[in-house]
Design a protein around this motif. Structure first.
Motif, PDB file in Angstrom:
ATOM      1  N   PRO A  32       6.657  10.919  35.428  1.00  0.00           N
ATOM      2  CA  PRO A  32       6.607  10.875  33.957  1.00  0.00           C
ATOM      3  C   PRO A  32       5.509  11.762  33.375  1.00  0.00           C
ATOM      4  CG  PRO A  32       5.723   8.852  34.895  1.00  0.00           C
ATOM      5  CD  PRO A  32       6.255   9.655  36.046  1.00  0.00           C
ATOM      6  N   LEU A  59      20.566  10.263  31.064  1.00  0.00           N
ATOM      7  CA  LEU A  59      19.104  10.114  31.019  1.00  0.00           C
ATOM      8  C   LEU A  59      18.567   9.642  32.365  1.00  0.00           C
ATOM      9  CD1 LEU A  59      18.215   8.463  27.597  1.00  0.00           C
ATOM     10  CD2 LEU A  59      17.337  10.604  28.509  1.00  0.00           C
ATOM     11  N   ARG A  60      19.273   8.673  32.950  1.00  0.00           N
ATOM     12  CA  ARG A  60      18.853   8.131  34.243  1.00  0.00           C
ATOM     13  C   ARG A  60      18.855   9.251  35.290  1.00  0.00           C
ATOM     14  NH1 ARG A  60      20.507   5.468  38.908  1.00  0.00           N
ATOM     15  NH2 ARG A  60      19.332   3.576  39.337  1.00  0.00           N
ATOM     16  N   GLY A  63       6.889  15.795  35.663  1.00  0.00           N
ATOM     17  CA  GLY A  63       8.314  16.069  35.846  1.00  0.00           C
ATOM     18  C   GLY A  63       8.730  16.447  37.254  1.00  0.00           C
ATOM     19  N   LYS A  83      11.563  11.072  38.946  1.00  0.00           N
ATOM     20  CA  LYS A  83      10.819  12.231  38.437  1.00  0.00           C
ATOM     21  C   LYS A  83       9.518  11.719  37.851  1.00  0.00           C
ATOM     22  CE  LYS A  83      13.961  15.382  39.222  1.00  0.00           C
ATOM     23  NZ  LYS A  83      13.768  16.324  40.311  1.00  0.00           N
ATOM     24  N   MET A 123      18.582  12.402  34.820  1.00  0.00           N
ATOM     25  CA  MET A 123      17.546  13.405  34.538  1.00  0.00           C
ATOM     26  C   MET A 123      16.163  12.935  34.955  1.00  0.00           C
ATOM     27  SD  MET A 123      18.664  14.773  30.771  1.00  0.00           S
ATOM     28  CE  MET A 123      16.979  15.093  30.301  1.00  0.00           C
ATOM     29  N   HIS A 124      15.908  11.604  34.815  1.00  0.00           N
ATOM     30  CA  HIS A 124      14.546  11.105  35.010  1.00  0.00           C
ATOM     31  C   HIS A 124      14.326  10.298  36.269  1.00  0.00           C
ATOM     32  CE1 HIS A 124      13.369  12.516  31.073  1.00  0.00           C
ATOM     33  NE2 HIS A 124      14.507  12.038  30.614  1.00  0.00           N
ATOM     34  N   CYS A 132       3.816  11.058  43.047  1.00  0.00           N
ATOM     35  CA  CYS A 132       4.297  12.387  42.643  1.00  0.00           C
ATOM     36  C   CYS A 132       3.946  13.410  43.721  1.00  0.00           C
ATOM     37  CB  CYS A 132       3.671  12.794  41.309  1.00  0.00           C
ATOM     38  SG  CYS A 132       4.185  14.442  40.776  1.00  0.00           S
TER      39      CYS A 132
END
Ligand SMILES: [Zn+2]
Length: 108
Positions: free
Chosen positions: A55, A46-47, A58, A53, A49-50, A74
């Motif tokens: 929220p 999970l870490r 993405g 990034k 993947m995110h 972003c």
């Protein structure tokens, strides 16, 4: 003679019961270890993947340092995100520094 047999049977039954309990305890311990490894692996996934990034959309976040505070912006939707404690750092600044921070944040 029959008494000897019965005592022997009882001894074997008790011994097997203890062996089974020991095996059960060991199996439960292995089960807990597997669950802990799985949870740690899922957290790491999970870490990965995110991490960094946005929220909202993405896309990648880029770290930007403004008046000594690192914010994440972003690269796509331009959202700005703070880590825990960073807002406290902004509020702890003197008024002029805080104004400078927000001006730089807004790009003016
Ligand atoms: Zn975004």
């Amino acid at each position: 003679m029959e008494d000897d047999h019965r005592r022997e049977d009882e001894w074997f039954r008790e011994n097997e019961k203890q062996l089974l309990q020991a095996a059960q305890v060991a199996r439960l311990r292995r089960e807990r270890e597997r669950a802990a490894r799985k949870a740690a692996s899922e957290l790491a996934k999970l870490r990965d993947m995110h991490l960094m990034k946005c929220p909202k959309c993405g896309h990648d976040l880029k770290e930007q340092e403004l008046e000594g505070i690192k914010v994440d912006r972003c690269t796509h939707c331009e959202g700005v995100f703070f880590d825990a404690g960073e807002l406290d750092q902004i509020f702890a600044k003197k008024a002029a520094e805080r104004r400078g921070f927000f001006r730089r944040l807004a790009g003016i």
